[in-house]
Motif scaffolding. Structure first.
Motif, PDB file in Angstrom:
ATOM      1  N   PRO A 704      12.267 101.761  29.484  1.00 26.63           N
ATOM      2  CA  PRO A 704      12.503 102.070  28.066  1.00 26.63           C
ATOM      3  C   PRO A 704      11.260 101.806  27.235  1.00 26.63           C
ATOM      4  O   PRO A 704      10.469 100.905  27.537  1.00 26.63           O
ATOM      5  N   ALA A 705      11.072 102.593  26.181  1.00 27.60           N
ATOM      6  CA  ALA A 705       9.935 102.399  25.283  1.00 27.60           C
ATOM      7  C   ALA A 705      10.062 101.069  24.550  1.00 27.60           C
ATOM      8  O   ALA A 705      11.168 100.571  24.317  1.00 27.60           O
ATOM      9  N   VAL A 706       8.922 100.475  24.197  1.00 34.05           N
ATOM     10  CA  VAL A 706       8.949  99.213  23.454  1.00 34.05           C
ATOM     11  C   VAL A 706       8.587  99.395  21.987  1.00 34.05           C
ATOM     12  O   VAL A 706       9.177  98.785  21.111  1.00 34.05           O
ATOM     13  N   GLU A 707       7.592 100.235  21.689  1.00 34.50           N
ATOM     14  CA  GLU A 707       7.216 100.509  20.309  1.00 34.50           C
ATOM     15  C   GLU A 707       6.273 101.697  20.287  1.00 34.50           C
ATOM     16  O   GLU A 707       5.692 102.074  21.313  1.00 34.50           O
ATOM     17  N   ALA A 708       6.112 102.290  19.124  1.00 31.30           N
ATOM     18  CA  ALA A 708       5.245 103.465  19.007  1.00 31.30           C
ATOM     19  C   ALA A 708       3.777 103.057  19.144  1.00 31.30           C
ATOM     20  O   ALA A 708       3.385 101.950  18.783  1.00 31.30           O
ATOM     21  N   GLY A 709       2.983 103.975  19.668  1.00 29.98           N
ATOM     22  CA  GLY A 709       1.545 103.800  19.678  1.00 29.98           C
ATOM     23  C   GLY A 709       0.982 102.950  20.790  1.00 29.98           C
ATOM     24  O   GLY A 709      -0.216 102.654  20.786  1.00 29.98           O
ATOM     25  N   VAL A 710       1.809 102.516  21.751  1.00 27.09           N
ATOM     26  CA  VAL A 710       1.283 101.690  22.829  1.00 27.09           C
ATOM     27  C   VAL A 710       0.967 102.552  24.044  1.00 27.09           C
ATOM     28  O   VAL A 710       1.445 103.675  24.187  1.00 27.09           O
ATOM     29  N   THR A 711       0.147 101.993  24.909  1.00 28.73           N
ATOM     30  CA  THR A 711      -0.117 102.562  26.224  1.00 28.73           C
ATOM     31  C   THR A 711       0.519 101.648  27.259  1.00 28.73           C
ATOM     32  O   THR A 711       0.534 100.423  27.087  1.00 28.73           O
ATOM     33  N   TYR A 712       1.046 102.232  28.302  1.00 26.16           N
ATOM     34  CA  TYR A 712       1.690 101.439  29.344  1.00 26.16           C
ATOM     35  C   TYR A 712       0.776 101.359  30.566  1.00 26.16           C
ATOM     36  O   TYR A 712       0.160 102.341  30.954  1.00 26.16           O
ATOM     37  N   GLN A 713       0.706 100.160  31.139  1.00 27.29           N
ATOM     38  CA  GLN A 713      -0.003  99.961  32.388  1.00 27.29           C
ATOM     39  C   GLN A 713       1.015  99.701  33.486  1.00 27.29           C
ATOM     40  O   GLN A 713       1.891  98.842  33.336  1.00 27.29           O
ATOM     41  N   VAL A 714       0.902 100.461  34.554  1.00 24.81           N
ATOM     42  CA  VAL A 714       1.764 100.271  35.722  1.00 24.81           C
ATOM     43  C   VAL A 714       0.985  99.474  36.757  1.00 24.81           C
ATOM     44  O   VAL A 714      -0.154  99.826  37.107  1.00 24.81           O
ATOM     45  N   LEU A 715       1.574  98.390  37.228  1.00 28.58           N
ATOM     46  CA  LEU A 715       0.938  97.520  38.200  1.00 28.58           C
ATOM     47  C   LEU A 715       1.686  97.612  39.528  1.00 28.58           C
ATOM     48  O   LEU A 715       2.924  97.691  39.545  1.00 28.58           O
ATOM     49  N   ARG A 716       0.927  97.587  40.601  1.00 24.75           N
ATOM     50  CA  ARG A 716       1.522  97.576  41.930  1.00 24.75           C
ATOM     51  C   ARG A 716       0.915  96.439  42.741  1.00 24.75           C
ATOM     52  O   ARG A 716      -0.320  96.349  42.867  1.00 24.75           O
ATOM     53  N   ASP A 717       1.744  95.579  43.215  1.00 29.96           N
ATOM     54  CA  ASP A 717       1.352  94.469  44.096  1.00 29.96           C
ATOM     55  C   ASP A 717       0.437  93.462  43.415  1.00 29.96           C
ATOM     56  O   ASP A 717       0.860  92.372  43.080  1.00 29.96           O
ATOM     57  N   ASP A 718      -0.833  93.818  43.179  1.00 31.11           N
ATOM     58  CA  ASP A 718      -1.783  92.840  42.646  1.00 31.11           C
ATOM     59  C   ASP A 718      -2.717  93.414  41.589  1.00 31.11           C
ATOM     60  O   ASP A 718      -3.664  92.742  41.196  1.00 31.11           O
ATOM     61  N   ARG A 719      -2.458  94.652  41.111  1.00 34.41           N
ATOM     62  CA  ARG A 719      -3.405  95.265  40.179  1.00 34.41           C
ATOM     63  C   ARG A 719      -2.767  96.435  39.447  1.00 34.41           C
ATOM     64  O   ARG A 719      -1.724  96.953  39.848  1.00 34.41           O
ATOM     65  N   ALA A 726       3.508 107.825  28.355  1.00 34.52           N
ATOM     66  CA  ALA A 726       4.899 108.195  28.593  1.00 34.52           C
ATOM     67  C   ALA A 726       5.684 106.989  29.098  1.00 34.52           C
ATOM     68  O   ALA A 726       5.122 105.908  29.337  1.00 34.52           O
ATOM     69  N   THR A 727       6.994 107.152  29.277  1.00 35.18           N
ATOM     70  CA  THR A 727       7.830 106.074  29.804  1.00 35.18           C
ATOM     71  C   THR A 727       8.348 106.400  31.198  1.00 35.18           C
ATOM     72  O   THR A 727       9.281 105.757  31.679  1.00 35.18           O
ATOM     73  N   THR A 728       7.766 107.392  31.814  1.00 35.85           N
ATOM     74  CA  THR A 728       8.022 107.682  33.219  1.00 35.85           C
ATOM     75  C   THR A 728       6.705 108.016  33.883  1.00 35.85           C
ATOM     76  O   THR A 728       5.764 108.473  33.232  1.00 35.85           O
ATOM     77  N   LEU A 729       6.652 107.790  35.188  1.00 34.30           N
ATOM     78  CA  LEU A 729       5.427 108.067  35.916  1.00 34.30           C
ATOM     79  C   LEU A 729       5.770 108.280  37.381  1.00 34.30           C
ATOM     80  O   LEU A 729       6.592 107.551  37.941  1.00 34.30           O
ATOM     81  N   THR A 730       5.166 109.281  37.976  1.00 32.16           N
ATOM     82  CA  THR A 730       5.340 109.544  39.397  1.00 32.16           C
ATOM     83  C   THR A 730       4.065 109.164  40.133  1.00 32.16           C
ATOM     84  O   THR A 730       2.963 109.564  39.737  1.00 32.16           O
ATOM     85  N   LEU A 731       4.218 108.373  41.205  1.00 30.38           N
ATOM     86  CA  LEU A 731       3.087 107.868  41.972  1.00 30.38           C
ATOM     87  C   LEU A 731       3.329 108.072  43.455  1.00 30.38           C
ATOM     88  O   LEU A 731       4.484 108.075  43.909  1.00 30.38           O
ATOM     89  N   PRO A 732       2.264 108.179  44.228  1.00 34.27           N
ATOM     90  CA  PRO A 732       2.436 108.133  45.677  1.00 34.27           C
ATOM     91  C   PRO A 732       2.769 106.712  46.104  1.00 34.27           C
ATOM     92  O   PRO A 732       2.449 105.750  45.412  1.00 34.27           O
ATOM     93  N   VAL A 733       3.430 106.558  47.229  1.00 37.27           N
ATOM     94  CA  VAL A 733       3.712 105.221  47.725  1.00 37.27           C
ATOM     95  C   VAL A 733       2.402 104.543  48.101  1.00 37.27           C
ATOM     96  O   VAL A 733       1.392 105.191  48.362  1.00 37.27           O
ATOM     97  N   GLY A 734       2.419 103.217  48.132  1.00 37.09           N
ATOM     98  CA  GLY A 734       1.207 102.495  48.488  1.00 37.09           C
ATOM     99  C   GLY A 734       1.433 101.010  48.529  1.00 37.09           C
ATOM    100  O   GLY A 734       2.244 100.467  47.767  1.00 37.09           O
ATOM    101  N   GLY A 735       0.724 100.318  49.397  1.00 41.29           N
ATOM    102  CA  GLY A 735       0.808  98.872  49.470  1.00 41.29           C
ATOM    103  C   GLY A 735       2.209  98.396  49.773  1.00 41.29           C
ATOM    104  O   GLY A 735       2.966  99.013  50.520  1.00 41.29           O
ATOM    105  N   GLU A 736       2.587  97.271  49.153  1.00 43.08           N
ATOM    106  CA  GLU A 736       3.922  96.706  49.329  1.00 43.08           C
ATOM    107  C   GLU A 736       4.945  97.362  48.417  1.00 43.08           C
ATOM    108  O   GLU A 736       6.137  97.060  48.499  1.00 43.08           O
ATOM    109  N   ASN A 737       4.483  98.207  47.509  1.00 41.36           N
ATOM    110  CA  ASN A 737       5.361  98.914  46.578  1.00 41.36           C
ATOM    111  C   ASN A 737       6.213  97.966  45.735  1.00 41.36           C
ATOM    112  O   ASN A 737       7.409  98.173  45.531  1.00 41.36           O
ATOM    113  N   ARG A 738       5.569  96.931  45.222  1.00 43.75           N
ATOM    114  CA  ARG A 738       6.183  96.011  44.245  1.00 43.75           C
ATOM    115  C   ARG A 738       5.595  96.377  42.885  1.00 43.75           C
ATOM    116  O   ARG A 738       4.391  96.275  42.672  1.00 43.75           O
TER     117      ARG A 738
END
Length: 938
Positions: A704-719, A726-738
């Motif tokens: 869900p969105a948190v507020e207008a004007g922000v950018t979202y960072q998606v983190l996987r495992d350690d980075r 946007a509030t959705t993102l499609t990624l290839p699988v990778g690492g531990e997928n956490r």
């Protein structure tokens, strides 16, 4: 074709489910080749090591000290490759920490005149590329590639190896020392950046000096005997009246690996990260300033603005001026030594009007709402008031209840009184300056040499008289510790020696609470101290011979300090909010941290930062920030007063003439400048994060969105592996997928992340409150004059021929992400159809919230679940909704229905929706939905 697609899709889905999406024990290997944010490498060097044939170009990099992946230009052919480009240009290089130009311009390298305009990455960006290491510890030197002829046909490599540079600094004019070599030849012994480095006076010379012969342009110049080049826009060698400044590129080569320095993120996620607690380095746009010179003196200490104080929404500005002016070329309004401005906008407040016959040195807002003024004056509004006066802050009228009169009976003073500083502690006002006796409120001739205190009505206190033997330039108090701090020209108090700086007890008799002697930066003349401020942890003294020193309170042990060199430097003003400390000076060069000596900052300093009339320090540790106001212009005096307003903005006073604003423009300033506070409120963490598998083997994350004007960072495992708005993102699988997601605002504040979300696999359970379908998710849809096949709502229906688009979908509303062409009214479809699948590990109750403009029928796994504004009879393509609503009303009045676990299956599920109009000419139709696990329904 439809049957072939169905078979392939079914096989992919069966394989996906069979493998449990991604089993935690079978982590997918991520090849960090720098081709995307998700595969960012730690350095250009790492890419070259893994891919020896990698070409030069833009690659994604991420180190443990960077907040997110970013693209940089990697030179993969020079000297074995692995070099990252951090700056390029001809003349006009800069020394500010913010860098200059658009960083995206560094992603390509053409070596043409179109790239002569200088672009430099910021200090923070380059330090991020270092991964926490020091510049001096790099295995490879800083490399400068510069043109050797006007056509740019030949090039030279210049290598610099700094001796002790820790963090990066665009260190022109600094006292940093370094070895230098040319085209891989022998290293020359260390020399100073301020001077010419090299082996001759021409091509084998690096001259970074700035002078009038070069029109004060900076660059990686040749020696003084090389007079080739011109100011032509096409010449790779720029020359005016001195040696040439070539087009040059600056590279570094950190040897970092993606397997080092990164730590697995715990299940609770990452904590928020705030930007440094400094104000903006760009000024607020303002129109008013002060002009003129009341005393006619331009000697040091006679700057136009020397004092600030805020009462309510009014900022009072005091100093040595005769008028207030709007803009550079208008006629001034008469005001002498004191004027009022709006504390937010800087607009002149004309209703406040008072006349002084001499300078105002300090201002103090009293608890009773009145304004206490101190200075060199003897008359206010035509009446006798020596050294201090109490004013009505609305009008400037004198409050005659304050009858304090101050005199100076030292024969050397000629009777001149100067009250230079005031400090409020409880119900007492402390005064410092040049005076000997005070009278008021029935008390006469109370002795108080250079320092005294009075109550809030102006009654002198005869029990406290430190009796300094010289003028006090500044004072401060710490009521909790019961201490009074002084800076000035003195060498003794009545209680003992006190050389230019003093700590005095507030107790009766003014004893010295700790045996301590201030150590100036030089044994030469001119060691007086000009400014002092106490924070919760430290007390800072600043003054002559360019020094700012920080001491802990208990034993007055020196813990840190800075020297400002070389172009001017005496510290003249200090202000603090207890977190950040700002110090002002007539300095236009560098500040050196952990340096205590003048005229040479020595060889032990740990940091050199550009300073432009004032800089910033950590008030708790004394550490120096790489911050200074960008392009602030001063006639000569620099900052003589600093004040932190109630809204966190810093007001700087002196003889300022111009600044660069937050609007990116240069403006005129008259004496003072306002620097607004930066937002330091981190965005909220998204409430949930869902990760689900797709038919093509990718993963879709939604939150869900948190507020207008922000950018979202998606983190996987350690980075961090991706950024998006946007509030959705499609990624290839990778690492531990956490996975985790967090928001970053426009200032750079990073919010806390979500807790961990793992790919839903067999035997796993979705976290309570997980978002399975986000409002902006994509839906397959059918919008046509003819309805879809009869079995369109079934899970096994092949919708691969349907278009796909993000929600909201429809026409006639301004918030749509996917817009249909409605067509003519006569043939406009009544109904539109939508499908979306999602994964579940185990059936559980879900909540579907949807927008129906005008009516809707909802199906889950081919079975009708509910209707909204639709008749209770068989539905076809022409069935009208029972009511008409606007798109805005449909959005405001979304319907919610619980999908029972009995309607769902483990694995893939399908929601199908048909939306119907109430009438064919309706101005809008729209649909969007969110699906969450049951915790969100509570």
């Amino acid at each position: 074709m439809r049957s072939t697609r169905l078979i392939i899709g079914t096989l992919c889905l069966l394989l996906w489910v069979t493998l449990g999406v991604i089993a935690p024990a079978r982590a997918a290997v991520v090849v960090r080749d720098g081709s995307s944010a998700a595969t960012a490498a730690a350095s250009c060097w790492e890419i070259k090591q893994q891919q020896p044939q990698a070409p030069s170009g833009a690659y994604w990099l991420l180190t443990p000290t960077m907040t997110a992946p970013a693209q940089f230009f990697c030179d993969q052919s020079m000297a074995g490759g692995g070099w990252v480009l951090v700056g390029r240009g001809r003349e006009g290089w800069d020394t500010y920490s913010r860098g200059q130009g658009n960083p995206e311009d560094l992603l390509t390298r053409t070596r043409t005149p179109e790239q002569f305009a200088t672009v430099q990455l910021s200090d923070d960006t380059i330090n991020g590329l270092l991964g926490g290491g020091a510049v001096a510890d790099l295995a490879d030197p800083i490399r400068i590639v510069r043109a050797t002829d006007v056509a740019g046909a030949n090039w030279q490599n210049v290598d610099l190896k700094p001796d002790r540079m820790t963090g990066w600094s665009w260190a022109f004019r600094s006292a940093h020392t370094a070895k230098v070599r040319f085209d891989g030849g022998r290293w020359s012994s260390s020399g100073n950046f301020r001077n010419r480095l090299g082996q001759d006076w021409g091509y084998y010379s690096l001259d970074m000096t700035e002078d009038s012969n070069r029109n004060y342009k900076l660059g990686y110049g040749y020696g003084p005997s090389l007079y080739r080049g011109s100011t032509s826009a096409q010449s790779f060698l720029w020359r005016n009246n001195s040696s040439a400044l070539p087009y040059a590129e600056v590279y570094i080569r950190p040897q970092l690996k993606s397997t080092e320095g990164f730590s697995a993120i715990g299940d609770s996620g990452t904590a928020e990260q705030l930007v440094d607690p400094t104000v903006s380095d760009l000024s607020s746009p303002t129109r008013w300033g002060v002009v003129g010179n009341l005393t006619g003196s331009k000697a040091e200490g006679n700057a136009a603005v020397q004092a600030f104080a805020q009462l309510g929404q009014t900022m009072f500005v005091g100093g040595n001026f005769t008028g207030v002016q709007r803009g550079r070329n208008t006629s001034p309004v008469s005001r002498t030594a004191l004027a009022a401005f709006d504390a937010t906008t800087g607009e002149f407040i004309s209703s406040f009007n008072v006349t002084f016959n001499n300078q105002v040195k300090d201002l103090l807002a009293l608890p009773n709402g009145k304004l206490l003024v101190a200075g060199d004056f003897t008359q206010v509004n035509g009446s006798r008031h020596v050294g201090t006066v109490l004013l009505d802050p609305a009008t400037g009228a004198v409050d005659e209840s304050w009858d304090l009169q101050i005199s100076n009976r030292l024969s050397s003073s000629g009777g001149r009184v100067s009250v230079r500083a005031m400090s409020l502690a409880g119900d007492r006002v402390y005064l410092g300056g040049s005076f000997t006796h005070l009278s008021g409120q029935g008390r006469s001739n109370v002795y108080g040499r250079a320092a005294s205190r009075v109550d809030l009505k102006g009654k002198p206190d005869s029990d406290w008289n430190p009796e300094f033997n010289g003028t006090l330039m500044d004072i401060d108090t710490n009521e909790d510790l019961g201490r009074f701090y002084a800076a000035g020209y003195f060498t003794r108090t009545r209680s003992g020696e006190a050389f230019k700086a003093a700590v005095i007890s507030m107790a009766a008799g003014a004893p010295i609470p700790v045996q301590w002697q201030y150590r100036p930066s030089t044994t030469l003349s001119g060691t007086y101290q000009q400014a002092v401020r106490a924070t919760g942890s430290l007390v800072f003294f600043g003054g002559s011979q360019h020094t700012l020193q920080a001491y802990e309170h208990q034993n007055m042990t020196r813990v840190n300090g800075s020297i400002t060199q070389y172009n001017g430097g005496d510290i003249q003003a200090i202000a603090t909010d207890g977190v950040t400390l700002y110090a002002g000076c007539h300095c236009f060069d560098y500040a050196y941290e952990n340096s205590f000596t003048y005229p040479d900052p020595g060889v032990k300093f740990t940091k050199a930062s550009r300073i432009q009339t004032f800089g910033a320090w950590d008030a708790e540790t004394g550490a120096q920030y790489s911050w200074t106001p960008y392009q602030l212009q001063s006639a000569n005096a620099g900052a003589w007063s600093l004040y932190i307003a109630d809204d966190g903005a810093v007001w700087a006073g002196g003889d300022f003439t111009g600044s660069r604003t937050t609007a990116g423009k240069d403006q005129w300033n008259g004496g003072w400048v306002r620097y607004p506070a930066r937002d330091r409120q981190a965005p909220a963490a998204p409430k949930s994060l869902s990760v689900r598998g797709n038919r093509d083997g990718t993963l879709t994350l939604a939150w869900p969105a948190v507020e207008a004007g922000v950018t979202y960072q998606v983190l996987r495992d350690d980075r961090v592996v991706a950024t998006t708005t946007a509030t959705t993102l499609t990624l290839p699988v990778g690492g531990e997928n956490r996975y985790f997601v967090r928001a970053v605002d426009s200032t750079g504040n990073v919010g806390a992340s979500t807790t961990v979300a793992s790919v839903v696999a067999g035997g796993q359970e979705e976290p309570a409150g997980s978002l399975l379908i986000a409002q902006a998710d994509e839906w397959s849809y059918h919008y046509a004059s003819q309805g879809p096949d009869a079995n369109w709502q079934d899970p096994d229906f092949d919708d691969t021929d349907w278009p796909i688009g993000p929600a909201p979908l429809g026409y006639g509303s301004s918030d749509l992400a996917t817009t249909f062409a409605p067509g003519s009214v006569a043939s406009r479809p009544i109904a539109s159809y939508y499908r979306h699948d999602f994964q579940l590990s185990e059936p559980q109750d879900l909540r579907l919230t949807y927008r129906a403009d005008d009516g809707a029928v909802i199906y889950v796994n081919g079975v009708e679940l509910t209707r909204h504004r639709m008749p209770q009879r068989p539905i076809d393509h022409e069935t009208r909704a029972e009511a008409a609503v606007s798109a805005a009303q449909a959005e405001a009045e979304q319907a919610t229905v619980v999908i029972p676990a009995s309607a769902l299956t483990a694995g893939r599920n399908v929601i199908a929706v048909e939306i119907h109009l109430n009438y064919r000419s309706a101005p809008s139709t729209s649909f969007a939905a969110t699906l969450t696990t049951a915790a969100d329904a509570e």
